[in-house]
Design an enzyme around this catalytic site. Structure first.
Site, mmCIF file in Angstrom:
data_model
loop_
_atom_site.group_PDB
_atom_site.id
_atom_site.type_symbol
_atom_site.label_atom_id
_atom_site.label_comp_id
_atom_site.label_asym_id
_atom_site.label_seq_id
_atom_site.Cartn_x
_atom_site.Cartn_y
_atom_site.Cartn_z
ATOM 1 N N PHE A 46 0.809 -1.219 0.000
ATOM 2 C CA PHE A 46 0.000 0.000 0.000
ATOM 3 C C PHE A 46 0.845 1.273 0.000
ATOM 4 O O PHE A 46 0.460 2.279 -0.563
ATOM 5 C CB PHE A 46 -0.945 0.007 1.212
ATOM 6 C CG PHE A 46 -1.987 -1.074 1.132
ATOM 7 C CD1 PHE A 46 -3.143 -0.891 0.388
ATOM 8 C CD2 PHE A 46 -1.804 -2.292 1.763
ATOM 9 C CE1 PHE A 46 -4.098 -1.882 0.278
ATOM 10 C CE2 PHE A 46 -2.747 -3.302 1.672
ATOM 11 C CZ PHE A 46 -3.898 -3.102 0.926
ATOM 12 N N THR A 47 1.983 1.230 0.691
ATOM 13 C CA THR A 47 2.816 2.438 0.747
ATOM 14 C C THR A 47 3.617 2.567 -0.544
ATOM 15 O O THR A 47 3.739 1.603 -1.311
ATOM 16 C CB THR A 47 3.784 2.381 1.951
ATOM 17 O OG1 THR A 47 4.564 1.178 1.837
ATOM 18 C CG2 THR A 47 3.035 2.377 3.260
ATOM 19 N N SER A 87 -0.948 20.715 -3.383
ATOM 20 C CA SER A 87 -0.378 21.618 -2.376
ATOM 21 C C SER A 87 1.012 21.137 -1.972
ATOM 22 O O SER A 87 1.948 21.932 -1.829
ATOM 23 C CB SER A 87 -1.274 21.663 -1.131
ATOM 24 O OG SER A 87 -2.570 22.062 -1.486
ATOM 25 N N TRP A 112 -5.180 29.576 -6.051
ATOM 26 C CA TRP A 112 -5.596 28.821 -4.871
ATOM 27 C C TRP A 112 -4.659 29.147 -3.696
ATOM 28 O O TRP A 112 -3.496 29.497 -3.905
ATOM 29 C CB TRP A 112 -5.563 27.321 -5.188
ATOM 30 C CG TRP A 112 -6.121 26.480 -4.089
ATOM 31 C CD1 TRP A 112 -5.430 25.619 -3.289
ATOM 32 C CD2 TRP A 112 -7.485 26.433 -3.670
ATOM 33 N NE1 TRP A 112 -6.289 25.039 -2.387
ATOM 34 C CE2 TRP A 112 -7.564 25.533 -2.601
ATOM 35 C CE3 TRP A 112 -8.649 27.085 -4.091
ATOM 36 C CZ2 TRP A 112 -8.756 25.244 -1.945
ATOM 37 C CZ3 TRP A 112 -9.838 26.805 -3.438
ATOM 38 C CH2 TRP A 112 -9.887 25.893 -2.381
ATOM 39 N N SER A 137 -2.153 18.842 -9.753
ATOM 40 C CA SER A 137 -3.019 18.292 -8.696
ATOM 41 C C SER A 137 -3.923 17.224 -9.284
ATOM 42 O O SER A 137 -4.436 17.372 -10.397
ATOM 43 C CB SER A 137 -3.886 19.402 -8.093
ATOM 44 O OG SER A 137 -4.936 18.825 -7.319
ATOM 45 N N HIS A 151 -10.411 17.329 -10.692
ATOM 46 C CA HIS A 151 -9.315 17.729 -11.580
ATOM 47 C C HIS A 151 -9.264 16.782 -12.795
ATOM 48 O O HIS A 151 -9.973 15.785 -12.839
ATOM 49 C CB HIS A 151 -7.989 17.746 -10.817
ATOM 50 C CG HIS A 151 -7.883 18.924 -9.886
ATOM 51 N ND1 HIS A 151 -6.900 19.875 -9.979
ATOM 52 C CD2 HIS A 151 -8.651 19.307 -8.857
ATOM 53 C CE1 HIS A 151 -7.063 20.791 -9.045
ATOM 54 N NE2 HIS A 151 -8.127 20.466 -8.348
ATOM 55 N N ASN A 208 7.055 14.373 5.138
ATOM 56 C CA ASN A 208 6.519 13.149 4.553
ATOM 57 C C ASN A 208 5.330 13.541 3.679
ATOM 58 O O ASN A 208 4.245 13.800 4.179
ATOM 59 C CB ASN A 208 6.097 12.143 5.614
ATOM 60 C CG ASN A 208 5.582 10.857 4.959
ATOM 61 O OD1 ASN A 208 5.499 10.775 3.726
ATOM 62 N ND2 ASN A 208 5.231 9.871 5.753
ATOM 63 N N ARG A 253 4.594 11.672 0.901
ATOM 64 C CA ARG A 253 4.519 10.539 -0.022
ATOM 65 C C ARG A 253 3.086 10.178 -0.411
ATOM 66 O O ARG A 253 2.182 10.172 0.431
ATOM 67 C CB ARG A 253 5.167 9.301 0.613
ATOM 68 C CG ARG A 253 6.668 9.364 0.620
ATOM 69 C CD ARG A 253 7.267 8.118 1.222
ATOM 70 N NE ARG A 253 6.773 7.882 2.568
ATOM 71 C CZ ARG A 253 7.442 7.202 3.479
ATOM 72 N NH1 ARG A 253 8.616 6.689 3.192
ATOM 73 N NH2 ARG A 253 6.933 7.013 4.670
#
Ligand SMILES: Cc1ncc(COP(=O)(O)O)c(C=O)c1O
Length: 390
Positions: free
Chosen positions: A27-28, A56, A87, A183, A188, A247, A249
């Site tokens: 999953f990571t 962001s 934004w 993004s 989007h 972090n 990720r």
């Protein structure tokens, strides 16, 4: 709802991709992130792509990376030229890194700042131009990059709203920056739940981004990275920190979905543009409304309407009638940042007057666009607005 701001663009392929991630148990950040980065970089013809967990975060990692370049890093107090309409998280990293804003106005027609205004705003303190292509409509990023090069400035593109947009010469926005950001939030052009990407051709910036994204460590860098010198100790290298990173990720599920969305991006953009043609036919030439004038090929994120400031139209009445017609709308992007309370934390200067940014904020709004036919919705929108402005 008759005409919502956004709908899901996922199909069976995206759900199957999620299931494959679940089945894999990984999953990571892993192989899907790496593959999506390669495929995204190839689509845009860039050397490097770094995926992060939001647009962001892409902006934050980009600004952060420029502070750690070996030669000519950005420094606190350096000036950055930015448009007043974007934004919030286009701006916040600049504040967080102690940069000084030089705000410039936008064109009321394109809703982007122009290259001419950027050139006029440059001062001896200027170190960077941060361009934004608003809601799918390309800014003059080619001309701005040339100005940046002429003056030895960094050029960063916040392309979060304009994936797959192209300039009149056919080159895509998001390919002009030393760093260009994207993004993948819901609504989007590519939607991965949360997600973002940075594109760059600069290998040093690429390595800085990879370290910034993950704790400031070296683990994701090639062994011959010029950012550091490896020791012979694997134990030491496993937890080796060289930058004050974060972090940021992304997760495998987002990347797996992104890969499927990227395959369908050209079709989705074409469908968005079919709706744009309907919108333009209805509204162009009607001087009660100012709509975005397309520069090149917009990827039609959404449709903006500004109530002509020369006409005596009650904005609240217009908004009430849109609500009654079940049409969802929002302020254009985040509105003019100089109308937002957060500006009190910014160290800023304004170049010239900001007339158009305020008009867009006070008299503008946008409605949704997505890759399904919206003809009845757009006709209704025009009908309601024409009635409200009678
Ligand atoms: C111009 C611009 N920059 C940055 C962002 C931030 O992207 P995200 O919502 O993925 O954090 C957005 C969000 O829509 C945006 O419109």
């Amino acid at each position: 709802m008759f005409y919502p701001l956004a709908t899901s663009t996922w199909d069976r392929e995206e759900l199957a991709a999620l299931q494959r991630v679940i089945d894999s148990g990984q999953f990571t950040m892993g192989p899907n992130v790496a593959a999506f980065e390669d495929e995204f970089a190839a689509y845009f013809g860039k050397k490097h792509a770094v995926m992060v967990n939001s647009g962001s975060s892409a902006n934050l990692a980009s600004v952060a990376a420029l502070f750690y370049k070996k030669d000519r890093p950005l420094q606190r107090g350096d000036e950055v030229i930015v448009p007043v309409l974007s934004w919030s998280t286009t701006y916040h990293p600049l504040q967080q890194y102690g940069l000084r804003f030089k705000f410039v106005d936008i064109s009321l027609e394109t809703l982007n700042m122009t290259a001419d205004v950027v050139r006029a705003a440059i001062s001896p303190r200027t170190r960077m131009i941060l361009a934004v292509s608003i809601l799918g409509n390309p800014a003059e990023v080619d001309l701005m990059r040339a100005i940046a090069d002429e003056h030895g400035l960094y050029f960063m593109e916040d392309n979060c709203e304009s994936t797959d947009a192209a300039l009149p010469n056919g080159r895509r926005t998001g390919t002009f920056g030393h760093l260009s950001t994207f993004s993948f939030f819901f609504s989007h052009h590519i939607a991965t739940m949360e997600g973002g990407m940075v594109l760059t051709d600069d290998t040093e910036l690429y390595h800085l981004l990879k370290s910034m994204r993950a704790h400031g460590w070296t683990r994701d860098l090639p062994h011959d990275s010029p950012l550091y010198e490896r020791t012979g100790s694997d134990h030491f290298e496993a937890y080796r920190f060289i930058l004050p990173g974060y972090n940021l990720r992304p997760i495998e599920m987002s990347a797996a979905v992104g890969r499927e969305q990227l395959k369908r991006l050209p079709t989705m953009t074409a469908r968005r543009r079919e709706n744009l043609a309907v919108f333009q036919k209805l509204f162009a030439g009607d001087n009660r409304f100012i709509i975005q004038r397309e520069h090149g090929k917009s990827s039609a994120y959404s449709f903006t309407v500004i109530l002509n400031p020369g006409l005596d139209v009650d904005r609240e009445r217009v908004f009430r009638m849109l609500r009654e017609a079940d049409i969802q709308f929002r302020m254009i992007t985040g509105g003019c940042i100089l109308r937002q309370d957060v500006r009190r934390y910014y160290d800023y200067e304004v170049h010239g007057s900001i007339k158009n940014g305020f008009i867009a904020h006070d008299r503008g709004f946008f409605v949704g666009n997505y890759p399904v036919p919206l003809k009845p919705q757009l006709h209704k929108l025009h009908e309601v607005l024409a009635e409200a402005c009678r």
